[in-house]
Write an enzyme that holds these catalytic residues in place. Structure first.
Site, PDB file in Angstrom:
ATOM      1  N   ARG A  24       0.968  -1.107   0.154  1.00 41.45           N
ATOM      2  CA  ARG A  24      -0.143  -0.099  -0.001  1.00 41.45           C
ATOM      3  C   ARG A  24       0.906   1.185   0.050  1.00 41.45           C
ATOM      4  NH1 ARG A  24      -4.735  -1.862   4.101  1.00 41.45           N
ATOM      5  NH2 ARG A  24      -5.059  -3.723   3.233  1.00 41.45           N
ATOM      6  N   SER A 116      -7.790  -1.038   0.751  1.00 47.30           N
ATOM      7  CA  SER A 116      -8.735  -1.572   1.780  1.00 47.30           C
ATOM      8  C   SER A 116      -9.273  -0.439   2.600  1.00 47.30           C
ATOM      9  CB  SER A 116      -7.933  -2.154   2.983  1.00 47.30           C
ATOM     10  OG  SER A 116      -9.049  -2.683   3.772  1.00 47.30           O
ATOM     11  N   HIS A 117      -9.105   0.097   3.621  1.00 49.03           N
ATOM     12  CA  HIS A 117      -9.886   0.981   4.205  1.00 49.03           C
ATOM     13  C   HIS A 117      -9.121   2.629   4.309  1.00 49.03           C
ATOM     14  CE1 HIS A 117      -6.882  -0.468   6.817  1.00 49.03           C
ATOM     15  NE2 HIS A 117      -6.706   0.534   7.734  1.00 49.03           N
ATOM     16  N   ASP A 288     -15.669  -1.682   4.697  1.00 47.30           N
ATOM     17  CA  ASP A 288     -14.632  -0.907   4.141  1.00 47.30           C
ATOM     18  C   ASP A 288     -14.462  -0.813   2.597  1.00 47.30           C
ATOM     19  OD1 ASP A 288     -13.755  -3.339   3.830  1.00 47.30           O
ATOM     20  OD2 ASP A 288     -11.715  -2.929   4.549  1.00 47.30           O
ATOM     21  N   ASP A 292     -14.271  -6.210   2.927  1.00 47.58           N
ATOM     22  CA  ASP A 292     -13.951  -7.483   3.835  1.00 47.58           C
ATOM     23  C   ASP A 292     -14.235  -7.140   5.399  1.00 47.58           C
ATOM     24  OD1 ASP A 292     -11.709  -5.701   3.906  1.00 47.58           O
ATOM     25  OD2 ASP A 292     -10.302  -7.344   3.639  1.00 47.58           O
ATOM     26  N   GLU A 375     -11.036 -10.985  13.843  1.00 46.50           N
ATOM     27  CA  GLU A 375     -10.249 -10.032  14.062  1.00 46.50           C
ATOM     28  C   GLU A 375     -10.787  -8.779  14.953  1.00 46.50           C
ATOM     29  OE1 GLU A 375      -6.224  -9.555  11.865  1.00 46.50           O
ATOM     30  OE2 GLU A 375      -7.774  -9.475  10.501  1.00 46.50           O
ATOM     31  N   SER A 377     -10.331  -5.976  14.262  1.00 45.96           N
ATOM     32  CA  SER A 377     -10.271  -4.693  13.502  1.00 45.96           C
ATOM     33  C   SER A 377     -11.480  -4.813  12.465  1.00 45.96           C
ATOM     34  CB  SER A 377      -9.204  -4.668  12.774  1.00 45.96           C
ATOM     35  OG  SER A 377      -8.763  -6.102  12.278  1.00 45.96           O
ATOM     36  N   LYS A 388     -11.732 -12.326   5.189  1.00 40.55           N
ATOM     37  CA  LYS A 388     -12.891 -11.906   6.011  1.00 40.55           C
ATOM     38  C   LYS A 388     -13.878 -11.392   4.646  1.00 40.55           C
ATOM     39  CE  LYS A 388     -10.425  -7.434   7.207  1.00 40.55           C
ATOM     40  NZ  LYS A 388      -9.138  -7.639   6.833  1.00 40.55           N
TER      41      LYS A 388
HETATM   42  C1  VG1 Z   1      -4.996  -4.020  10.015  1.00 40.41           C
HETATM   43  C2  VG1 Z   1      -5.813  -4.609  11.128  1.00 40.41           C
HETATM   44  C3  VG1 Z   1      -5.670  -6.243  10.816  1.00 40.41           C
HETATM   45  C4  VG1 Z   1      -6.261  -6.497   9.420  1.00 40.41           C
HETATM   46  C5  VG1 Z   1      -5.520  -5.476   8.361  1.00 40.41           C
HETATM   47  C6  VG1 Z   1      -6.052  -5.773   7.172  1.00 40.41           C
HETATM   48  O1  VG1 Z   1      -3.795  -4.147  10.100  1.00 40.41           O
HETATM   49  O2  VG1 Z   1      -5.287  -4.630  12.383  1.00 40.41           O
HETATM   50  O3  VG1 Z   1      -6.288  -6.897  11.665  1.00 40.41           O
HETATM   51  O4  VG1 Z   1      -6.137  -7.897   9.117  1.00 40.41           O
HETATM   52  O5  VG1 Z   1      -5.507  -4.138   8.780  1.00 40.41           O
HETATM   53  O6  VG1 Z   1      -7.466  -5.542   6.761  1.00 40.41           O
HETATM   54  P1  VG1 Z   1      -2.441  -3.507  10.701  1.00 40.41           P
HETATM   55  O7  VG1 Z   1      -1.187  -3.836  10.329  1.00 40.41           O
HETATM   56  O8  VG1 Z   1      -2.584  -1.896  10.177  1.00 40.41           O
HETATM   57  O9  VG1 Z   1      -3.002  -3.453  12.270  1.00 40.41           O
HETATM   58  V1  VG1 Z   1      -7.727  -4.695   5.489  1.00 40.41           V
HETATM   59  O10 VG1 Z   1      -9.557  -4.709   5.488  1.00 40.41           O
HETATM   60  O11 VG1 Z   1      -7.051  -3.280   5.459  1.00 40.41           O
HETATM   61  O12 VG1 Z   1      -7.113  -5.682   4.101  1.00 40.41           O
HETATM   62 CO    CO Z   2     -10.449  -4.361   3.834  1.00 44.05          CO
END
Ligand code: VG1
Ligand code: CO
Length: 560
Positions: A24, A116-117, A288, A292, A375, A377, A388
């Site tokens: 990313r 993602s988000h 998001d 997922d 998770e 999150s 997810k």
């Molecule tokens: C975050 C979350 C984690 C999740 C990951 C990807 O990672 O904490 O639980 O699996 O995002 O989600 P990090 O390393 O920023 O804490 V997604 O929906 O961004 O693919």
């Molecule tokens: Co996502």
């Protein structure tokens, strides 16, 4: 007319290391000459000999740069010997739907275009993720070899003249140096919806939402936050389950998500939270960008903590016919609260604790060791795919509500009455100075990993004493293949089972994001606001870290 493969000379870029979930970066980074091509070539080369005539699926969350990136990937697949690319119309595909397609058609893998988000648009983020043949995010050994490859890349292969139309559903045939190459543009919703219909009782859910006879309908409010789930939400909740078009919001995917964070939490999905507080809806949900994650709210804005959501769904899987008597095990990521563990204990079902990131659940599911996992999150899912799945979570919740015939809040109160409650909160400090954070964690590590730290006592403002029982940096040995993931986050666990966890995010695109997760367990029903319950522990964590001094931040960016 036959199209020719061209080899393009290139040089490595620094930092093409996939994080918790893919690579990313800011869009401008991906737009640099050869940058995207280098990373895509690294993925394709790491597929190895299986790439010959294989089929891959490509699509993304609709953010800015998805379409040109999808076209580049198709031209590079053609040049690297791939036989066929399945691509979503207009490059749209939710992350869970990509997982469905990989599994349904036994593909070698898929490439997902999403950050993602993270926000999208010309000045925001883009991302590329590779999923392997089980439908899940590439495991560490694969992402490590992709990164290694990227460090010494000297050329990539592309068919520059291949003109493909990804806006029309149908099959396009090409001749690449005398070899057949096929692009199939598909409706990204169809296969996903077919799987959801197999898993859930759509007739029962339709009755719930529409009401029947004297029973009034269960009112839902779904917010896609202008991410990829819009078309899926429209088809499933409106067309098939009979919700009114007013019950769904922001269902047209936008390249910049309307300028907002497509992140379903109390801060970034505040519009949904407010609508739930004001309106007479029974269940609210947001997803998001790539579909997922899920956030679930009950009526009057009752917040469903994702760790609790996982525990309650695990305890109620028999409400979903296709899971009845088929549950083998549960799993949660390490920072996720232990609410799930209490359900596992009571039902005598094993609970696995994995590092952060969905990729660690894949092996457990492939070996049929777990059925449901999640998770903190906002990630919940099951073994139906290897990602997810936000919409799955809403359908699961509707199934639970339909079988209990009670409100979400009542379902939770009963759950806490039976099991006690794991109070949980997460503080995120986004975009801090990376060097300062590194120093902060070095100091913290030397403090908490010293033997004298065990037994240390802290006094809470309410007079409670917390005694340190264990402090470590979490290590995980995969029970299926024995692979080791080390240093996955600091855990400080107190004698009464309360704890806090500190780690740096692996999904940010610049600077460092510090995540502090705090949890305590109460065996009796207290029903207090988690922020009040956990205030003292949060302070203990922040003071031990000296977070305010190092980051200069008085307040977190997001509190969950
Ligand atoms: C975050 C979350 C984690 C999740 C990951 C990807 O990672 O904490 O639980 O699996 O995002 O989600 P990090 O390393 O920023 O804490 V997604 O929906 O961004 O693919
Ligand atoms: Co996502």
């Amino acid at each position: 007319m036959s199209q020719e493969v061209v080899s393009v000379k290139t040089e490595p870029f620094d930092g093409q290391k996939p994080g918790t979930s893919g690579l990313r970066k800011n869009v401008s980074v991906f737009q640099q000459k050869h940058y995207t091509e280098n990373f895509v070539q690294s993925i394709l080369s790491c597929i190895g000999p299986r790439i010959k005539d294989c089929t891959l699926v490509v699509g993304g969350d609709g953010r800015f740069f998805c379409k040109p990136a999808a076209e580049t990937i198709i031209r590079m697949c053609a040049a690297n010997g791939v036989g066929k690319v399945i691509v979503g119309k207009d490059a749209i595909f939710s992350t869970p739907a990509i997982s469905v397609v990989i599994r349904k058609y036994n593909l070698v893998g898929g490439i997902i275009l999403t950050a993602s988000h993270n926000p999208g648009g010309p000045n925001a983020d883009f991302g590329i993720k590779f999923n392997t043949s089980n439908g899940g995010p590439a495991p560490d050994d694969v992402t490590n070899s992709i990164f290694e490859f990227s460090k010494s890349i000297s050329e990539y292969f592309i068919v520059p003249g291949l003109s493909v139309d990804i806006s029309t559903v149908g099959v396009q045939n090409f001749d690449v140096s005398g070899r057949k190459f096929v692009v199939e543009v598909v409706d990204p919703v169809t296969d996903y919806v077919a799987l959801m219909k197999e898993l859930f009782d759509f007739d029962a859910l339709k009755d719930l939402i529409k009401g029947n006879g004297e029973k009034s309908g269960f009112k839902i409010l779904i917010d896609s936050l202008s991410g990829v789930t819009g078309p899926y939400v429209q088809r499933i909740f409106v067309d098939l389950l009979g919700a009114s078009p007013d019950n769904v919001r922001n269902v047209i995917p936008l390249e910049d998500f309307g300028g907002k964070h497509p992140d379903p939490n109390l801060t970034y999905a505040a519009d949904l939270v407010n609508a739930m507080k004001e309106g007479d809806y029974n269940l609210g949900a947001a997803f998001d960008g790539d579909g997922d994650r899920n956030m679930i709210l009950g009526s009057k804005g009752f917040f469903v903590n994702p760790s609790d959501s996982l525990a309650v769904l695990a305890d109620n899987l028999e409400c979903i016919p296709s899971y009845k008597n088929k549950v083998t095990g549960y799993a949660r990521s390490m920072p996720t609260s232990a609410a799930l563990d209490r359900v596992g204990e009571s039902r005598k079902i094993k609970v696995y604790e994995t590092p952060t990131g969905w990729k660690y659940f894949g092996n457990l599911m492939d070996a049929e060791k777990i059925t449901i996992c999640g998770e903190e999150s906002f990630g919940t899912g099951s073994n139906h795919i290897r990602e997810k799945d936000g919409i799955w979570a809403v359908l699961a919740w509707l199934s639970v509500v339909s079988s209990h015939q009670s409100s979400l809040e009542d379902i939770f109160k009963k759950h806490w009455e039976k099991y006690g409650r794991n109070y949980f909160t997460r503080y995120d400090y986004e975009n801090c100075d990376a060097d300062k954070c590194r120093q902060m964690l070095e100091e913290f590590e030397s403090k908490v990993l010293s033997s004298s730290f065990i037994g240390k006592k802290y006094q809470s403002s309410s007079g409670k004493t917390y005694v340190v029982k264990l402090a470590d940096n979490f290590n995980y040995a995969d029970p299926v293949d024995g692979s080791i993931a080390s240093k996955q986050g600091f855990r400080i666990i107190f004698e009464d089972g309360s704890r806090y966890v500190v780690r740096l995010s692996g999904t940010g695109s610049s600077g460092a994001t510090v995540r502090v997760y705090v949890e305590s367990y109460e065996s009796s029903q207290i029903l207090e606001d988690p922020q009040v319950m956990l205030g003292s522990l949060v302070n203990i964590a922040l003071e031990t870290l000296r977070l305010r001094e190092y980051t200069g931040r008085e307040e977190p960016t997001v509190i969950t």
